[in-house]
Every structure is written in C-alpha cells, then in structure tokens.
Design an enzyme around this catalytic site. Structure first.
Site, PDB file in Angstrom:
ATOM      1  N   HIS A 316      37.092  37.360  23.791  1.00  0.00           N
ATOM      2  CA  HIS A 316      36.270  38.320  24.529  1.00  0.00           C
ATOM      3  C   HIS A 316      34.846  37.798  24.595  1.00  0.00           C
ATOM      4  O   HIS A 316      34.366  37.202  23.632  1.00  0.00           O
ATOM      5  CB  HIS A 316      36.282  39.691  23.837  1.00  0.00           C
ATOM      6  N   ASP A 373      43.737  44.279  25.683  1.00  0.00           N
ATOM      7  CA  ASP A 373      44.880  44.014  26.556  1.00  0.00           C
ATOM      8  C   ASP A 373      46.102  43.507  25.802  1.00  0.00           C
ATOM      9  O   ASP A 373      47.224  43.605  26.290  1.00  0.00           O
ATOM     10  CB  ASP A 373      44.484  43.000  27.648  1.00  0.00           C
TER      11      ASP A 373
HETATM   12  N1  ACO Z   1      43.412  31.038  24.266  1.00  0.00           N
HETATM   13  C1  ACO Z   1      43.062  29.786  23.859  1.00  0.00           C
HETATM   14  N2  ACO Z   1      41.785  29.348  23.831  1.00  0.00           N
HETATM   15  C2  ACO Z   1      40.823  30.185  24.237  1.00  0.00           C
HETATM   16  C3  ACO Z   1      41.109  31.505  24.668  1.00  0.00           C
HETATM   17  C4  ACO Z   1      42.455  31.917  24.676  1.00  0.00           C
HETATM   18  N3  ACO Z   1      42.782  33.156  25.076  1.00  0.00           N
HETATM   19  N4  ACO Z   1      39.959  32.144  25.020  1.00  0.00           N
HETATM   20  C5  ACO Z   1      38.982  31.250  24.819  1.00  0.00           C
HETATM   21  N5  ACO Z   1      39.493  30.064  24.347  1.00  0.00           N
HETATM   22  C6  ACO Z   1      38.730  28.872  23.932  1.00  0.00           C
HETATM   23  C7  ACO Z   1      38.216  28.107  25.134  1.00  0.00           C
HETATM   24  O1  ACO Z   1      39.137  27.124  25.560  1.00  0.00           O
HETATM   25  C8  ACO Z   1      36.945  27.527  24.567  1.00  0.00           C
HETATM   26  O2  ACO Z   1      37.317  26.451  23.718  1.00  0.00           O
HETATM   27  P1  ACO Z   1      36.346  25.133  23.587  1.00  0.00           P
HETATM   28  O3  ACO Z   1      35.069  25.640  22.990  1.00  0.00           O
HETATM   29  O4  ACO Z   1      37.105  24.182  22.708  1.00  0.00           O
HETATM   30  O5  ACO Z   1      36.154  24.621  24.987  1.00  0.00           O
HETATM   31  C9  ACO Z   1      36.395  28.632  23.671  1.00  0.00           C
HETATM   32  O6  ACO Z   1      37.574  29.347  23.237  1.00  0.00           O
HETATM   33  C10 ACO Z   1      35.415  29.597  24.341  1.00  0.00           C
HETATM   34  O7  ACO Z   1      36.025  30.105  25.544  1.00  0.00           O
HETATM   35  P2  ACO Z   1      35.199  30.614  26.817  1.00  0.00           P
HETATM   36  O8  ACO Z   1      36.109  30.612  27.996  1.00  0.00           O
HETATM   37  O9  ACO Z   1      33.922  29.828  26.925  1.00  0.00           O
HETATM   38  O10 ACO Z   1      34.824  32.096  26.365  1.00  0.00           O
HETATM   39  P3  ACO Z   1      34.289  33.253  27.326  1.00  0.00           P
HETATM   40  O11 ACO Z   1      33.526  34.178  26.470  1.00  0.00           O
HETATM   41  O12 ACO Z   1      33.604  32.704  28.534  1.00  0.00           O
HETATM   42  O13 ACO Z   1      35.642  33.927  27.864  1.00  0.00           O
HETATM   43  C11 ACO Z   1      37.563  35.312  27.987  1.00  0.00           C
HETATM   44  C12 ACO Z   1      36.160  35.121  27.381  1.00  0.00           C
HETATM   45  C13 ACO Z   1      37.500  35.155  29.540  1.00  0.00           C
HETATM   46  C14 ACO Z   1      38.058  36.729  27.698  1.00  0.00           C
HETATM   47  C15 ACO Z   1      38.529  34.260  27.390  1.00  0.00           C
HETATM   48  O14 ACO Z   1      38.585  34.397  25.982  1.00  0.00           O
HETATM   49  C16 ACO Z   1      39.949  34.335  27.980  1.00  0.00           C
HETATM   50  O15 ACO Z   1      40.207  33.726  29.034  1.00  0.00           O
HETATM   51  N6  ACO Z   1      40.891  35.099  27.323  1.00  0.00           N
HETATM   52  C17 ACO Z   1      42.228  35.284  27.825  1.00  0.00           C
HETATM   53  C18 ACO Z   1      42.242  36.345  28.950  1.00  0.00           C
HETATM   54  C19 ACO Z   1      42.017  37.760  28.402  1.00  0.00           C
HETATM   55  O16 ACO Z   1      42.624  38.170  27.433  1.00  0.00           O
HETATM   56  N7  ACO Z   1      41.135  38.501  29.106  1.00  0.00           N
HETATM   57  C20 ACO Z   1      40.862  39.920  28.774  1.00  0.00           C
HETATM   58  C21 ACO Z   1      39.463  40.103  28.278  1.00  0.00           C
HETATM   59  S1  ACO Z   1      39.216  41.771  27.782  1.00  0.00           S
HETATM   60  C22 ACO Z   1      38.975  42.657  29.201  1.00  0.00           C
HETATM   61  O17 ACO Z   1      38.502  42.190  30.198  1.00  0.00           O
HETATM   62  C23 ACO Z   1      39.388  44.019  29.198  1.00  0.00           C
END
Ligand code: ACO
Length: 427
Positions: A316, A373
């Site tokens: 998140h 979620d």
């Molecule tokens: N699975 C595996 N790796 C992940 C995940 C995941 N779900 N989420 C983040 N990471 C990793 C990224 O690859 C990145 O790794 P790195 O530093 O080695 O490159 C690091 O964690 C940071 O990720 P970002 O994408 O920069 O984090 P951001 O804060 O921008 O994104 C987000 C947050 C979009 C929610 C992301 O965690 C994601 O895509 N999660 C899966 C989708 C999801 O569950 N969305 C619902 C969010 S809650 C809502 O909207 C109600």
C-alpha cells in the site's frame, strides 16, 4: 497562523527563500510552497504526489506508520464494530454521528431515493450481456447527470446534501442492475421495507416476487450475518482521504463539471487493479494458483525482479505497517468462519500466502502487508457474490467519500483548478 518557516537556498544564485510550515491537527507538517514558482521561477517535481498535499481536509485521517484510520476523528475500529454503514455516511456528510431521529429520517430518505428513472433503466439494454459491471456502472452514473441537470450550479447546503443522498441511494440499484443485465435476468426493484445493505443483496440475488435467491446455497433468505459482513465492508470502504480515485473526483470537480460526472470519473479510476480492481484480481489470482502446494512457487515469482508478477492484495502506498481495514476484515473472517462456511480451498491458499509472505525478508523489508483487498474477496465469495461485482461493491461503499470530498472541495474558498506543471525533456 504559521509560526515556523523553512528556508531554501539556491546554490547557483546564492538566493534564499523562506516558506511557512503549516501545522494540521494530526499528521506531518506541510510546507506551503504556493509562491515557489513566483519566487524562484522553478517548479517542484513529485510524480505520483508522494510528498504533496493538494488540499486541506477535515474528513478522513490516515497515519500509515501507525496503521490508523479515522473518519471525522472517529477510529475505524469503533465505526466498524458499533455503527452501521448508513450511520457512517451520515457522519461523513454531517461531521457527527446521527441521533435516533436523525438516523431514521436519513435512512427513510435513502430508501425513498433508491429507485431509478424508467428512462435510465433502458440504458442497460445498450450494453452487451458480457459487459463488465464497472463499465456499465460508470456509464449509468454519467447518464444520471443528464437526469439531474439542475445540480450544475449548486449554491447551498441543502442542494449539496440532496445530490449526495441521491447518488448514495441509487448506487446500489445501479450496481445490482448492471450485474443482473450481465446475466440477462430481470431487474429487482428496490424494496422500501429493506435496509440499505439487505436491499442491495436482495436486488442482486432474488427471484422476482419470490423469497428464493439466485445464489441460495441451501438457504432461502439472506442471513443477518451476511448483511452485517457486507455492511462492515461498505463502512471500511467509505472514504480514504486523497487516494487515486478521490484525487480524480476532486480534479474533475475543480473544472466545475457536474458532480455525478466527477463520480463517474472516480469509478473509472477505481477500476484499475493497482487500486480498487485489486479485490477482483486477488480472487482471480487465488483461483489461478489453485492449490496450496503451488503457493511457494508463486511467492518466488512475486519476488523475482525480472518478473512483473505481483501478489495482489499486498502492499500500500500509505500503510507501511498494517492496513487497519485489513485487520478488521481478518477478525471478521475468523468470526464468520463457521457461519459463512469459509473453510474452502481458496481460503487455505490465502492463509498459506499470508503465512509465507508475512515471514519473508522480501515482503518484510519492503513493508508489504496484506491490504483490505486481500480479505474482501474471500468474504464476498462466501456471500455468493461473483468476482466481477467486487469492485462495484467498493464503489457503493466509496460513493459517500467521493461526494463528501466533492462538497468539501466546492466549499473551500482556496480551491483552484487542478493544473500541475511538467519537466519538459522533448525537442
Ligand atoms: N508483490 C510483490 N512485490 C511488490 C508488491 C506486491 N504486491 N507491491 C510492491 N512490491 C515491491 C515492488 O516491486 C518494489 O520492489 P523494489 O523496491 O525491489 O523495486 C517495492 O515493493 C515498492 O513497490 P512500489 O510499486 O514502488 O510501491 P507503491 O507504493 O508505488 O505501490 C501498490 C503500492 C500499487 C499498492 C503496490 O504495492 C501494488 O501494486 N500492490 C498490488 C496491488 C494491490 O493490492 N492494490 C490495492 C491497493 S489498496 C487499494 O487501493 C484499496
């Protein structure tokens, strides 16, 4: 008035600039850079708005480190446990919880406003049977703007509230009709005798004129425990300060467009799987994994930097410790385990993912925890709700948040058209 300032020095010119530090009632201090461009001739750069406050607000507060979420100052745990979704709607719109009479009046008004204009009902015929309900929902809310044109120049509190009550009341009907259209089965009109949440479940599942339900699963009528679970899910989704879809709603509001167009745009933004669409993707992913013994391989895939695969329902932007909504739903899952027959293969896969990821260095170091979620999908599946309706259910819950934020934007004398700048690197 601000007492603290922050000084910046341009190392090229040696010039210094001072900016006021604004203090909120909770949360980090905010640097007021409104005169920055006029002072320095430079823009600031912050893609994804990771460090930018775009408005003042008194609606919702989140402390991502502590895992804290409050609506109008009241902790989400308190609201989820002791209050209904409609009480929460009243709180968001009116800044305080309703007394008994206020709640009765509000409830009655929402029940009365749940019906859709017959002309609007014809719109559903224009969509193919296999249309995703989110597409139909967004289009139907756009169409709703054409039925309530008098709200283009809203001037006073009563008009704001009338428009808010109408969209809150009609959203479950539009969502249920979108779903029934996708099945090619007759619509069930709202029933004024039923509560907000029971009415929605009935419009989704009932046979016309009967008590049996489409997804009866051995019981004839909707159980109270199902209504309570869905009502809690609505409450947990009611608002979440300046998230992606709310930012879109405020952005459209800033141009002076019709409020229902702003909400329709919010629905579009919510659909994406990085945002509200994740709840549908979580279950799709669990179904794809299909068995507990394959979980470890998928966790390795999620950790592989050369693989785009992500664990849906993990991570998140704001919560870096735990998502309090996820904790509430996890407890609810445990509580409802027997009543809702949650002992399924999907549940076992979800538990295994949780267990491995929560103890894995990759997820720990990146502060990736299950978000709301991750848990909604399992509960909604147990309520016999199909995957395609998970994000529309998020929409129903969030409608009050969007419209409350829209009202706050309209009343804010300092609000301006949303118009960011850019760092140009072209020819
Ligand atoms: N699975 C595996 N790796 C992940 C995940 C995941 N779900 N989420 C983040 N990471 C990793 C990224 O690859 C990145 O790794 P790195 O530093 O080695 O490159 C690091 O964690 C940071 O990720 P970002 O994408 O920069 O984090 P951001 O804060 O921008 O994104 C987000 C947050 C979009 C929610 C992301 O965690 C994601 O895509 N999660 C899966 C989708 C999801 O569950 N969305 C619902 C969010 S809650 C809502 O909207 C109600």
């Amino acid at each position: 008035m601000p007492t603290n300032t922050f000084s910046l020095t341009n190392n090229q010119t040696g010039e210094s600039y001072k900016y006021n530090i604004l203090e909120g009632t909770r949360g980090p201090s905010v640097l007021d850079i409104r005169t920055f461009f006029a002072d320095t001739g430079m823009f600031t750069y912050d893609p994804g708005f990771t460090a930018t406050a775009a408005c003042e607000s008194t609606i919702t507060f989140i402390d991502g480190k502590k895992g804290e979420l409050r609506y109008r100052g009241i902790a989400i745990e308190d609201l989820a446990k002791h209050h209904t979704y409609l009480e929460t709607c009243y709180l968001l719109l009116n800044k305080q919880l309703p007394n008994k009479e206020e709640l009765q009046n509000f409830d009655l008004e929402i029940r009365h406003r749940a019906y859709l204009h017959k002309g609007l009902q014809k719109l559903f015929d224009a969509f193919p049977d296999n249309a995703h309900p989110m597409a139909t929902l967004s289009a139907a809310v756009t169409a709703l703007a054409s039925f309530y044109n008098e709200h283009l120049d809203i001037e006073n509190e009563d008009e704001y509230l009338e428009m808010a009550h109408r969209i809150i009341a009609k959203m479950p009907t539009i969502a249920a009709f979108s779903y029934r259209h996708s099945l090619g089965i007759p619509f069930i009109e709202p029933n004024i005798d039923l509560s907000f949440t029971k009415n929605f479940l009935t419009m989704m599942r009932a046979y016309p004129g009967g008590k049996m339900h489409l997804y009866a699963n051995g019981h004839e009528e909707i159980k109270d425990v199902e209504v309570r679970a869905l009502d809690t899910i609505f409450t947990l989704h009611a608002d979440h300060e300046q998230n992606a879809s709310t930012t879109v709603v405020r952005g459209v509001a800033s141009t002076g467009a019709h409020p229902y167009m702003a909400i329709s745009s919010g629905i579009a933004a919510l659909w994406g799987r990085a945002h509200g669409g994740a709840n549908e993707s979580v279950i799709a992913q669990l179904e794809y994994i299909a068995s507990v013994d394959k979980v470890e391989a998928f966790i390795e895939k999620a950790k592989d930097p050369n693989d785009d695969f992500r664990l849906m329902g993990f991570g998140h932007r704001v919560y870096k410790n735990f998502d309090p909504r996820a904790s509430i739903l996890k407890s609810l899952q445990d509580e409802l385990h027997d009543a809702l027959n949650l002992d399924t293969e999907l549940m076992a896969i979800a538990r295994k993912i949780e267990e491995i990821a929560l103890n894995d260095e990759y997820f720990i170091s990146r502060k990736l925890y299950p978000n709301i979620d991750f848990y909604t999908g399992i509960i909604l599946t147990a309520l016999q709700i199909p995957k395609s309706m998970f994000t529309p259910i998020f929409v129903i819950g969030r409608t009050v948040g969007w419209i409350t934020q829209w009202i706050e934007f309209k009343k804010d004398k300092t609000s301006k058209i949303a118009r960011p700048r850019q760092l140009y690197r072209g020819k």
